[in-house]
Design a protein around this motif. Structure first.
Motif, PDB file in Angstrom:
ATOM      1  N   GLN A 222      11.215  -6.550  -5.638  1.00 42.38           N
ATOM      2  CA  GLN A 222      11.039  -5.720  -6.764  1.00 42.38           C
ATOM      3  C   GLN A 222       9.621  -4.861  -6.944  1.00 42.38           C
ATOM      4  OE1 GLN A 222      13.401  -5.973  -9.328  1.00 42.38           O
ATOM      5  NE2 GLN A 222      12.242  -4.221 -10.136  1.00 42.38           N
ATOM      6  N   LEU A 223       8.682  -5.511  -6.368  1.00 43.65           N
ATOM      7  CA  LEU A 223       7.328  -4.977  -6.157  1.00 43.65           C
ATOM      8  C   LEU A 223       7.526  -3.552  -5.371  1.00 43.65           C
ATOM      9  CD1 LEU A 223       4.354  -4.619  -6.293  1.00 43.65           C
ATOM     10  CD2 LEU A 223       3.917  -6.047  -4.022  1.00 43.65           C
ATOM     11  N   ILE A 224       8.273  -3.697  -4.149  1.00 37.35           N
ATOM     12  CA  ILE A 224       8.713  -2.306  -3.275  1.00 37.35           C
ATOM     13  C   ILE A 224       9.568  -1.167  -4.272  1.00 37.35           C
ATOM     14  CG2 ILE A 224       9.675  -1.470  -1.217  1.00 37.35           C
ATOM     15  CD1 ILE A 224       8.460  -3.850   0.085  1.00 37.35           C
ATOM     16  N   TYR A 226       9.508  -1.018  -7.454  1.00 36.00           N
ATOM     17  CA  TYR A 226       8.632  -0.237  -8.352  1.00 36.00           C
ATOM     18  C   TYR A 226       7.825   0.951  -7.746  1.00 36.00           C
ATOM     19  CZ  TYR A 226       9.377  -3.825 -12.016  1.00 36.00           C
ATOM     20  OH  TYR A 226      10.162  -4.567 -13.111  1.00 36.00           O
ATOM     21  N   ILE A 227       7.272   0.481  -6.491  1.00 33.61           N
ATOM     22  CA  ILE A 227       6.523   1.598  -5.919  1.00 33.61           C
ATOM     23  C   ILE A 227       7.504   2.768  -5.601  1.00 33.61           C
ATOM     24  CG2 ILE A 227       5.355   2.094  -3.660  1.00 33.61           C
ATOM     25  CD1 ILE A 227       3.714   0.474  -5.558  1.00 33.61           C
ATOM     26  N   LEU A 232       4.055   2.794 -10.871  1.00 32.60           N
ATOM     27  CA  LEU A 232       2.870   2.120 -10.482  1.00 32.60           C
ATOM     28  C   LEU A 232       2.099   0.848 -11.490  1.00 32.60           C
ATOM     29  CD1 LEU A 232       0.729   4.771  -8.773  1.00 32.60           C
ATOM     30  CD2 LEU A 232       2.189   3.151  -7.677  1.00 32.60           C
ATOM     31  N   GLN A 234       4.067  -1.023 -13.497  1.00 33.40           N
ATOM     32  CA  GLN A 234       4.855  -2.260 -13.146  1.00 33.40           C
ATOM     33  C   GLN A 234       4.417  -2.886 -11.901  1.00 33.40           C
ATOM     34  OE1 GLN A 234       6.190   0.616 -14.304  1.00 33.40           O
ATOM     35  NE2 GLN A 234       7.892   0.303 -15.728  1.00 33.40           N
ATOM     36  N   ALA A 235       4.110  -1.948 -10.852  1.00 30.19           N
ATOM     37  CA  ALA A 235       3.837  -2.798  -9.548  1.00 30.19           C
ATOM     38  C   ALA A 235       2.598  -3.518  -9.675  1.00 30.19           C
ATOM     39  CB  ALA A 235       3.849  -1.587  -8.586  1.00 30.19           C
ATOM     40  N   GLN A 296      16.056   1.502  -0.648  1.00 23.79           N
ATOM     41  CA  GLN A 296      14.591   1.891  -0.734  1.00 23.79           C
ATOM     42  C   GLN A 296      14.051   2.736   0.147  1.00 23.79           C
ATOM     43  OE1 GLN A 296      13.172  -2.074  -0.430  1.00 23.79           O
ATOM     44  NE2 GLN A 296      13.434  -2.451  -2.653  1.00 23.79           N
ATOM     45  N   LEU A 334      -0.984  -0.410  -1.640  1.00 20.26           N
ATOM     46  CA  LEU A 334      -0.041  -0.007  -2.688  1.00 20.26           C
ATOM     47  C   LEU A 334      -0.301   1.631  -3.077  1.00 20.26           C
ATOM     48  CD1 LEU A 334       0.418  -3.253  -4.684  1.00 20.26           C
ATOM     49  CD2 LEU A 334       1.854  -2.300  -2.649  1.00 20.26           C
ATOM     50  N   ALA A 338       2.384   4.503  -2.479  1.00 25.23           N
ATOM     51  CA  ALA A 338       3.020   5.226  -3.739  1.00 25.23           C
ATOM     52  C   ALA A 338       2.760   6.684  -3.651  1.00 25.23           C
ATOM     53  CB  ALA A 338       2.519   4.740  -4.941  1.00 25.23           C
TER      54      ALA A 338
END
Length: 339
Positions: A222-224, A226-227, A232, A234-235, A296, A334, A338
């Motif tokens: 999920q982190l990726i 968001y990126i 950003l 949310q990440a 992704q 991160l 992005a």
């Protein structure tokens, strides 16, 4: 014969005297045994009708003897024999001696009141063995393989229907992303969600945020995500949550590197013409994970993914050698990802 076909036959009142369920998806094995039991045995009779053995501790002779013994107070008996490794190419411990010729003879004249179900957690059976060949010829083999991406989504919807749970658009897919591809874990989360929204209720993505406990691996997915979507805020909120849970930054970097490596491999295999199912087999991951990685990876050139992997390798070295603050290094990466 696959699980669906076997269950359809059982629902029609047609069952075989012997089944062998094998493969990595043990939940499907359990589900098959439950369907067979529900169809042939009344709930109040199960104590007399169900007999369980562990083939790591019990010789095959005992299982056949049980199958040939008349049932007591019931019309059918089901003999469940787990850990049937003697059907695979795995080396046996030697604690128990199995005589395959006994089962070969039983297949020629099986008892009409018994059903034997062998289960084995193995990718494949040893088809060089005479016994396995005979079982295959009698259509007794049921591979319990990992579901494809589309099959998994359909399965989740079917389980939700059983629980009288409805999904808002996109929620079923988000549930899989949050929970992972373990059928056992998905069933538990569906049951939890059904209790939360009530009978006939509709589950939304905000509901999931409150209800589903995600593993660190699923949080990295999920982190990726968001990126990739340039979300950003949310990440970094998710990263802060992972750090609050005392997750080690070096471990987070390793998991991010793993996901980006999968994205790179999926992109490369896709350019070579591989299907998502073929990629899953090649990479040894679930087809749903391939689908996520493919989506992704669309936002990145292969060259960019290779550069990110090199940056992660450098960051890992800097963290471990104390040349950079771990959290600061992760946050800076991160931001670069992005950009």
């Amino acid at each position: 014969m696959d699980v669906k076909t076997a269950v359809r036959q059982i629902n029609k009142g047609q069952h075989k005297p012997v089944y062998v369920c094998y493969g990595p998806e043990t939940f499907l094995m359990q589900e098959f045994v439950e369907r067979l039991t529900d169809k042939l045995v009344e709930p109040g009779q199960r104590e007399f009708a169900i007999n369980k053995y562990d083939m790591a501790e019990t010789p095959l002779d005992t299982v056949i003897d049980e199958a040939e013994t008349l049932p007591f107070m019931v019309a059918h008996k089901i003999v469940i024999a787990s850990n049937a490794l003697f059907l695979t190419g795995a080396k046996e411990s030697g604690k128990v001696e199995h005589k395959p010729e006994r089962l070969l003879n039983y297949l020629k004249a099986p008892a009409d009141f018994s059903i034997i179900v062998f289960t084995v957690d193995a990718e494949k059976l040893d088809e060089r063995k005479k016994l396995v060949k005979a079982l295959k010829e009698s259509d007794a083999l049921i591979p319990c393989t990992v579901l494809s991406e589309s099959e998994l989504t359909q399965w989740v919807h079917r389980e939700a229907e059983k629980a009288e749970l409805h999904f808002a658009p996109g929620t079923a897919e988000q549930l899989i992303m949050y929970t992972g591809t373990s059928l056992q874990a998905l069933v538990k989360e569906i049951e939890k969600c059904a209790l939360f929204v009530g009978k006939g209720g509709t589950l939304t993505i905000p509901d999931l945020e409150q209800l589903v406990t995600r593993s660190i691996e699923q949080n990295i997915f999920q982190l990726i995500e968001y990126i990739v979507q340039v979300r950003l805020e949310q990440a970094f909120t998710m990263l802060a949550e992972l750090l609050r849970r005392k997750e080690e930054p070096i471990k987070i970097v390793a998991l991010i590197a793993r996901q980006i490596r999968i994205m790179f491999q999926v992109k490369d295999l896709s350019q070579q013409g591989y299907s998502q199912q073929q990629m899953a087999g090649q990479l040894g991951i679930h087809p749903y994970a391939v689908k996520i990685a493919a989506g992704q990876a669309e936002r990145f050139e292969a060259k960019r993914l290779a550069q990110l992997l090199q940056q992660l390798s450098d960051l890992d070295y800097q963290m471990k050698s104390g040349k950079i603050d771990k959290v600061l290094g992760l946050e800076m990466f991160l931001l670069k990802l992005a950009s």
